[in-house]
Design a protein around this motif. Sequence first.
Motif, mmCIF file in Angstrom:
data_model
loop_
_atom_site.group_PDB
_atom_site.id
_atom_site.type_symbol
_atom_site.label_atom_id
_atom_site.label_comp_id
_atom_site.label_asym_id
_atom_site.label_seq_id
_atom_site.Cartn_x
_atom_site.Cartn_y
_atom_site.Cartn_z
ATOM 1 N N VAL A 88 64.255 27.547 45.772
ATOM 2 C CA VAL A 88 65.079 26.998 46.717
ATOM 3 C C VAL A 88 66.358 27.766 47.015
ATOM 4 N N GLY A 89 67.075 27.997 45.910
ATOM 5 C CA GLY A 89 68.539 28.918 46.278
ATOM 6 C C GLY A 89 68.139 30.266 46.644
ATOM 7 N N TRP A 90 67.090 30.850 45.914
ATOM 8 C CA TRP A 90 66.797 32.244 46.086
ATOM 9 C C TRP A 90 66.284 32.468 47.445
ATOM 10 N N GLY A 91 65.318 31.586 48.020
ATOM 11 C CA GLY A 91 64.805 31.568 49.311
ATOM 12 C C GLY A 91 65.877 31.673 50.265
ATOM 13 N N ALA A 92 66.678 30.817 50.240
ATOM 14 C CA ALA A 92 68.048 30.599 51.162
ATOM 15 C C ALA A 92 68.551 32.108 51.246
ATOM 16 N N THR A 93 68.925 32.739 49.975
ATOM 17 C CA THR A 93 69.847 33.833 50.123
ATOM 18 C C THR A 93 68.715 34.903 50.538
ATOM 19 N N VAL A 94 67.741 34.940 50.089
ATOM 20 C CA VAL A 94 66.809 35.982 50.841
ATOM 21 C C VAL A 94 66.605 35.961 52.399
ATOM 22 N N MET A 95 66.664 34.662 52.989
ATOM 23 C CA MET A 95 66.194 34.387 54.310
ATOM 24 C C MET A 95 67.437 34.751 55.004
ATOM 25 N N VAL A 96 68.857 34.574 54.486
ATOM 26 C CA VAL A 96 70.023 35.034 55.260
ATOM 27 C C VAL A 96 69.904 36.447 55.197
ATOM 28 N N ASP A 97 69.650 37.092 54.270
ATOM 29 C CA ASP A 97 69.982 38.456 54.264
ATOM 30 C C ASP A 97 69.000 39.019 55.041
ATOM 31 N N GLU A 102 58.715 40.042 60.717
ATOM 32 C CA GLU A 102 58.086 39.603 59.767
ATOM 33 C C GLU A 102 58.486 39.085 58.310
ATOM 34 N N GLU A 103 59.537 39.926 58.140
ATOM 35 C CA GLU A 103 60.371 39.445 56.844
ATOM 36 C C GLU A 103 60.882 38.066 56.899
ATOM 37 N N LEU A 104 61.590 37.685 58.230
ATOM 38 C CA LEU A 104 62.074 36.504 58.284
ATOM 39 C C LEU A 104 61.029 35.407 58.140
ATOM 40 N N ILE A 105 60.059 35.677 58.815
ATOM 41 C CA ILE A 105 58.776 34.660 58.937
ATOM 42 C C ILE A 105 58.352 34.437 57.340
ATOM 43 N N VAL A 106 58.324 35.583 56.566
ATOM 44 C CA VAL A 106 57.783 35.252 55.177
ATOM 45 C C VAL A 106 58.882 34.424 54.522
ATOM 46 N N CYS A 107 60.295 34.701 54.572
ATOM 47 C CA CYS A 107 60.966 34.075 54.136
ATOM 48 C C CYS A 107 61.247 32.638 54.443
ATOM 49 N N SER A 108 60.458 32.304 55.476
ATOM 50 C CA SER A 108 60.822 30.978 56.030
ATOM 51 C C SER A 108 59.604 30.363 55.427
ATOM 52 N N HIS A 109 58.314 30.823 55.258
ATOM 53 C CA HIS A 109 57.272 30.252 54.456
ATOM 54 C C HIS A 109 57.493 29.886 52.973
ATOM 55 N N GLU A 110 58.276 30.927 52.284
ATOM 56 C CA GLU A 110 58.499 30.939 50.947
ATOM 57 C C GLU A 110 59.499 29.831 50.802
ATOM 58 N N ILE A 111 60.324 29.517 51.686
ATOM 59 C CA ILE A 111 61.374 28.363 51.611
ATOM 60 C C ILE A 111 60.657 26.956 51.698
ATOM 61 N N ALA A 112 59.613 26.884 52.595
ATOM 62 C CA ALA A 112 58.613 25.876 52.874
ATOM 63 C C ALA A 112 58.129 25.594 51.400
ATOM 64 N N ALA A 113 57.461 26.344 50.731
ATOM 65 C CA ALA A 113 56.958 26.320 49.530
ATOM 66 C C ALA A 113 57.874 26.013 48.385
ATOM 67 N N SER A 114 58.971 26.414 48.470
ATOM 68 C CA SER A 114 60.004 26.045 47.345
ATOM 69 C C SER A 114 60.403 24.598 47.357
ATOM 70 N N THR A 115 60.430 24.309 48.652
ATOM 71 C CA THR A 115 61.078 22.880 48.825
ATOM 72 C C THR A 115 59.880 22.029 48.439
ATOM 73 N N ALA A 116 58.573 22.400 48.881
ATOM 74 C CA ALA A 116 57.399 21.648 48.509
ATOM 75 C C ALA A 116 57.368 21.282 47.033
ATOM 76 N N GLN A 117 57.509 22.551 46.186
ATOM 77 C CA GLN A 117 57.402 22.604 44.732
ATOM 78 C C GLN A 117 58.611 21.633 44.416
ATOM 79 N N LEU A 118 59.734 21.463 44.994
ATOM 80 C CA LEU A 118 60.817 20.740 44.712
ATOM 81 C C LEU A 118 60.555 18.964 44.519
ATOM 82 N N VAL A 119 59.820 19.257 45.858
ATOM 83 C CA VAL A 119 59.402 17.660 46.184
ATOM 84 C C VAL A 119 58.538 17.096 45.037
ATOM 85 N N ALA A 120 57.463 17.975 44.934
ATOM 86 C CA ALA A 120 56.531 17.581 43.878
ATOM 87 C C ALA A 120 57.056 17.315 42.545
#
Length: 980
Positions: A835-844, A857-875
């Motif tokens: 989650v932390g890494w995804g937030a940093t990459v998305m800001v960059d 497209e990089e911003l869209i991929v970062c958004s999908h990666e953050i959604a997957a990371s948060t889903a992993q944290l919830v699980a």
Amino acid sequence: CILGTHHEKGAQTFWSVVNRLPLSGNAVLCWKFCHVFHKLLRDGHSNVLKDSVRYKNELSDMSRMWGHLSEGYGQLCSIYLKLLRTKMEFHTKNPRFPGNLQMSDRQLDEAGENDVNNFFQLTVEMFDYLECELNLFQTVFNSLDMSRSVSVTAAGQCRLAPLIQVILDCSHLYDYTVKLLFKLHSCLPADTLQGHRDRFLEQFRKLKDLFYRSSNLQYFKRLIQIPQLPENPPNFLRASALSEHISPVVVIPAEASSPDSEPITDLVEMDTASQSLFDNKFDDIFGSSFSNDPFNFNSQNGMNKDDKDRLIEQLYREISALKEELENFKAESERRALQLRGRISELEAELAEQRHLKQQALDESEFLRAELEELKKRREDTEKAQRSLTEIERKAQANEQRYTKLKEKYSELVQNHADLLRKNAEVTKQVTVARQAQGDVEREKKELEDSFQRVSEQAQRKSQEQTEVLETLKRELAASKQELQALQGTLESSTQLGAEQSTRIAGLEQERDSLSQAAEQHGEEMAALRAELQQLRDTLSSEKESSKKVLETLQTQLKDKENTEQALQQRLSKEQFALLQSTAREAEQMVQDSLSRLEDPAHISCTSSADYLLSRTLAASDCIERLQDAHSKYLSDRAELSSLLPCVALFAHLVSDTILQGSATSHMAPMEPADRLLEACKQCGSEAISYLSALRDPATLEGADCTPVRNCLSRISAIGEVLRPKGLDVKQEELGDLVDKEMAATSAAVETAAARIEEMLSKARAGDTGVKLEVNERILGSCTGLMQAIQVLVLSSKDLQREIVESGRGAASPKEFYAKNSRWTEGLISASKAVGWGATVMVDAADLVVQGKGKFEELIVCSHEIAASTAQLVAASKVKADKDSANLSKLQQASRGVNQATAGVVASTKSGKSQIEEKDSMDFSSMTLTQIKRQEMDSQVRVLELENQLQKERQKLGELRKKHYELAGVAEGWEEDGKR
């Protein structure tokens, strides 16, 4: 000429005669040549075009030459020559079209080969052809004074005669253009042909107006029947309008009647009427019936019948002779009167032409005066150039001083070998300054020679033009004298009409005398201008000779300096290569020493880690890249030694270190990888020694290649990767502290990202405007919302995690609980890091997109990666949570908020991308058919390349995901769990 081309089957004889004509010196002769050549292209043999294409460039040069004259036949000849060139190019590109452009509808379809692209291109070429025809048509009319009856004068007819060929061409081109446009509208959309319709409408209006004006001229009425175009242009949007189109037909009478024959016919009719009137009067007096014998006077005078007959016959013969004399006198008088009227008209036209030539001569004299002033100014510029030569000599002395300093520096360089690199830079800098000074001298010399040549050519050209103008005036004056003498003889023969014309001829003679006086005055002015021009030429020649001497002196000095510079450069190159050899020798000894230490027993106790070995191999690989670049620069420029020597020394140090660290790492590795690693290190050392030996030898310097060394380093890196420890070994008692640290780091990373987004938003509002500001605000606003949702999720995850630990640990401490549930704890740590890494990459990525340097497209991929990371944290958080827990509900609600915010980021990114793409849409309105076709082919090639690249990237993504799953399984201990 036309019959000759058919007899000869070509136009070689025609062009052999034309090449001897002074077309560039006589505008009227050039105009007549254009007229004849146009007729040959239309009605001559088909090989006329092939024989004439080779002279196309000469016609273009002549057109540009006549285009410089703004009055008289100059512009007419220029435009007519352009038309003939266009006609030849059209028939060369479209050989199916005959010279007279007469084709049937079937032949027109065959010319386009039933291909819509060919019809499209053929229509464009016909538009260009018709544009040149109309341009000549309009220019001829503009050159005539339409307020007078110019079509009956010789000068006016000379200009109007070629328009008959133009009218014939225009009628066929208009007909074919209409038919081709109807055919194109049946195959292509109307919007595509909007440019064709606009261009046709403009040419239709011009052609209609010119046809109407031509049909009203007396000259064309007896030579050609000009068609009239319809009131409105054809409607190409309605296919049935083709049946309403009527092809314009130009009718040329078989034999035009001569104007000289009309007065004679009138005289014959008048004489016939007078004869009938005389016969009527005779009948009234002597009787009307010959059958009653009106001359029977036997009863009155007693004369016999034979005497009466002889008298009657004699009277009839006398009457006939008198009638013939009367007719001849009337016809001769009318003919002389017509000739005098025509001659008066011609003299008036010639008088106007003489006045025009007089004005042109005055203008030329003014122009020559201006040229003389310009030459005086150039003389002053030449004096300035002379002064600049003195400045150049001073610069040359300064260059000598610089070379003296260079010699001193070089002697110091020999004495102090250790400071060679620093002094080499100074010498190189001084040599560059000397080269720049030499280039300045060469450039100033070339500019001075060009200025001299231009002045001499312009002076010679102006004198030639003035001589030609004077010769033309003299010939025209001589012709005027001969014509006036012939006119005087004609006026003496007609005594009745000569009295009326004598006054006008006297006035013409006075005008002639005034013109001759003006020509003499102009000749005197020309003589004075020639004398002044010759004086100026002498001055320029003397100055040119003095400048040549100075330049020769400077050239000899520069050659001496170049020889000295070359000698110094050779010595410097030798010293530099000697330094390179010594450096390579030291580096070779360093690598050899590291190889010898591998066999040292004291080295067996040394150990190292695979991670450190990989860092050394990576540094050595980077150094090899820099060494290869420095080697290439040195081969291209032997003065670039300053970058090669440090790279050679660093290369030897890093390779030696890599060999030693590889040997130390093999001491801690299993038997088989250790042997392979040790063998790779030895091979790397031997390849490095071979490369350094090649650098020392001048014969193998250019072929030295460090690719084998790079391959050996790659093998060492691969073995090191195998020897790296799998996973991260963390003590169980430290897991609790690590969970808290990772959660705190995640919160800090999210807060930092939110602050950066706010800062970027304020900068965008201050520096951007319009669509870019709107897109950036929308994207950064959605990113801010996503960061806020992630913060809420992290807080909810902390609360749920705290509840799980409190409810499940019992009497144990939280650290003992984390250690007991280590797999669950490691999952939390991994999800928090993601989650932390995804937030940093998305800001960059958002920062790069706002600056215009990143991809949406990089911003869209970062958004999908953050959604997957948060889903992993919830699980990971809800695995051990109670189903009825309030904190679990909050966590799930925060997860849905993150998903919604992620969807908002994706939507705003896609919307901004579409807005930017709409703003930067391409404009194809100004492109031709060929350009559009080329762009279409390039786009197809690009689509195929992108499809192939997309397939490869998908395969690569699959392999990466597979490898990521394997590494994550190793780190999380999935393989151990499976074995258990």
